[in-house]
Enzyme design. Structure first.
Site, mmCIF file in Angstrom:
data_model
loop_
_atom_site.group_PDB
_atom_site.id
_atom_site.type_symbol
_atom_site.label_atom_id
_atom_site.label_comp_id
_atom_site.label_asym_id
_atom_site.label_seq_id
_atom_site.Cartn_x
_atom_site.Cartn_y
_atom_site.Cartn_z
ATOM 1 N N ASN A 1 -5.937 2.464 -12.835
ATOM 2 C CA ASN A 1 -4.967 1.471 -12.362
ATOM 3 C C ASN A 1 -3.548 1.980 -12.566
ATOM 4 O O ASN A 1 -3.254 2.665 -13.555
ATOM 5 C CB ASN A 1 -5.134 0.155 -13.139
ATOM 6 N N MET B 1 -3.795 -6.732 -7.312
ATOM 7 C CA MET B 1 -3.165 -7.754 -8.152
ATOM 8 C C MET B 1 -4.147 -8.668 -8.869
ATOM 9 O O MET B 1 -3.745 -9.617 -9.530
ATOM 10 C CB MET B 1 -2.214 -8.603 -7.287
ATOM 11 N N HIS C 1 0.299 1.029 -13.201
ATOM 12 C CA HIS C 1 1.074 -0.097 -13.736
ATOM 13 C C HIS C 1 2.535 0.341 -13.864
ATOM 14 O O HIS C 1 2.814 1.403 -14.428
ATOM 15 C CB HIS C 1 0.517 -0.524 -15.104
ATOM 16 N N GLY D 1 0.786 -1.239 0.000
ATOM 17 C CA GLY D 1 0.000 0.000 0.000
ATOM 18 C C GLY D 1 0.811 1.278 0.000
ATOM 19 O O GLY D 1 0.343 2.313 0.457
ATOM 20 N N ASP E 1 -4.127 -3.820 -18.547
ATOM 21 C CA ASP E 1 -3.125 -2.741 -18.668
ATOM 22 C C ASP E 1 -3.171 -2.046 -20.027
ATOM 23 O O ASP E 1 -2.203 -1.401 -20.439
ATOM 24 C CB ASP E 1 -1.718 -3.299 -18.408
ATOM 25 N N ILE F 1 -7.019 -9.491 -11.709
ATOM 26 C CA ILE F 1 -7.557 -8.992 -12.987
ATOM 27 C C ILE F 1 -9.073 -8.906 -12.872
ATOM 28 O O ILE F 1 -9.725 -9.844 -12.399
ATOM 29 C CB ILE F 1 -7.144 -9.931 -14.143
ATOM 30 N N LEU F 2 -9.634 -7.783 -13.270
ATOM 31 C CA LEU F 2 -11.083 -7.565 -13.143
ATOM 32 C C LEU F 2 -11.733 -7.652 -14.519
ATOM 33 O O LEU F 2 -11.336 -6.957 -15.448
ATOM 34 C CB LEU F 2 -11.346 -6.204 -12.492
ATOM 35 N N ASN G 1 1.446 3.071 -2.520
ATOM 36 C CA ASN G 1 0.738 4.031 -3.387
ATOM 37 C C ASN G 1 -0.526 4.535 -2.709
ATOM 38 O O ASN G 1 -0.917 5.689 -2.912
ATOM 39 C CB ASN G 1 0.448 3.381 -4.735
ATOM 40 N N GLU H 1 5.927 6.347 -9.182
ATOM 41 C CA GLU H 1 4.507 5.971 -9.060
ATOM 42 C C GLU H 1 3.807 6.839 -8.016
ATOM 43 O O GLU H 1 2.666 7.255 -8.202
ATOM 44 C CB GLU H 1 4.387 4.498 -8.646
HETATM 45 C C1 GRF Z 1 3.202 -1.111 -7.543
HETATM 46 O O1 GRF Z 1 4.450 -1.142 -8.223
HETATM 47 C C2 GRF Z 1 2.111 -1.173 -8.566
HETATM 48 O O2 GRF Z 1 2.400 -0.514 -9.770
HETATM 49 C C3 GRF Z 1 2.020 -2.640 -8.808
HETATM 50 O O3 GRF Z 1 2.186 -3.242 -7.553
HETATM 51 C C4 GRF Z 1 2.977 -2.390 -6.749
HETATM 52 C C5 GRF Z 1 2.194 -2.182 -5.485
HETATM 53 O O4 GRF Z 1 2.802 -1.388 -4.626
HETATM 54 N N1 GRF Z 1 0.723 -3.001 -9.383
HETATM 55 P P1 GRF Z 1 2.035 -0.882 -3.289
HETATM 56 O O5 GRF Z 1 1.177 -2.040 -2.758
HETATM 57 O O6 GRF Z 1 1.203 0.292 -3.665
HETATM 58 O O7 GRF Z 1 3.144 -0.538 -2.361
#
Ligand code: GRF
Length: 214
Positions: free
Chosen positions: A129, A111, A131, A11, A171, A113-114, A13, A200
């Protein structure tokens, strides 16, 4: 405006988004610069994970006030609902999301796929999303590792990350924010990955600003 964030892991992000909302105090700040802050009209309404015991849930709980969290693990759902399918899980997940009346759904390290089962049940709200690769470069899982391998084989000299609208093709949705990330000669997978993650954390907020027009 309400954001619902879907996660599967650490988490970081999600944390970047929380740190861009000074009014939703978060106790483990990544230190977001002020120009990336979101206005008080924006808040994270809920965090939903497909995995329990991931640190991303803890980040939400540490906010003041705590942000509601929910977990909907596919395996647990199937065990608790004999005869149910992954599609039923997706519809349950979309109902959970809709219950928070979101204006925006953010997949931040989510993680799973929807499929259209989920997408079609979200009431006309944008789903975005994050990526960790450039559009069309390394779609799907393990994008960072695949980019590093391509770099080591001399096929690429840079990589990147993007936030895009979610469509059924993995994606492949229209990019909202795209950022190049340099790869240095002496980079290890870890040093390159750290540079991608730091990028990110910036583009996820830029994308939220752009989509919500704030
Ligand atoms: C990120 O690199 C995102 O792009 C990918 O998984 C990672 C997750 O990071 N889908 P976090 O859980 O937000 O730390």
């Amino acid at each position: 405006m309400n954001i619902v964030v879907l996660i599967s892991g650490s988490g970081s992000n999600l944390q970047a988004i929380l740190d861009s909302l000074p009014h939703q105090h978060s106790s483990t700040p990544l230190g977001t610069p002020a120009h990336l802050h979101l206005p008080p009209s924006v808040n994270v309404k809920a965090v939903i994970s497909n995995k329990s015991n991931v640190f991303g849930l803890e980040r939400a709980k540490r906010c003041d006030p705590p942000i509601p969290t929910q977990v909907l693990a596919l395996k647990t759902f199937l065990n608790r609902n004999p005869g149910s399918s992954r599609q039923d899980w997706e519809i349950e997940l979309s109902n959970m999301v809709n219950s928070h009346k979101p204006d925006l759904i953010v997949l931040a390290g989510f993680m799973m796929i929807l499929s259209p089962a989920f997408l079609n049940n979200i009431h006309q709200k944008p789903i975005i999303n994050l990526h960790p690769a450039l559009p069309g470069a390394f779609d799907g899982a393990h994008a960072i590792e695949r980019a590093y391998d391509a770099f080591k084989q001399g096929h690429i000299s840079k990589t990147g990350c993007m936030v895009h609208y979610v469509i059924p093709q993995v994606d492949r949705g229209e990019p909202i924010v795209v950022a190049d990330v340099d790869i240095h000669k002496q980079d290890t997978l870890e040093s390159m990955e750290n540079r991608i993650h730091e990028t990110e954390w910036r583009i996820i907020i830029q994308a939220v600003k752009k989509v919500l027009n704030v």
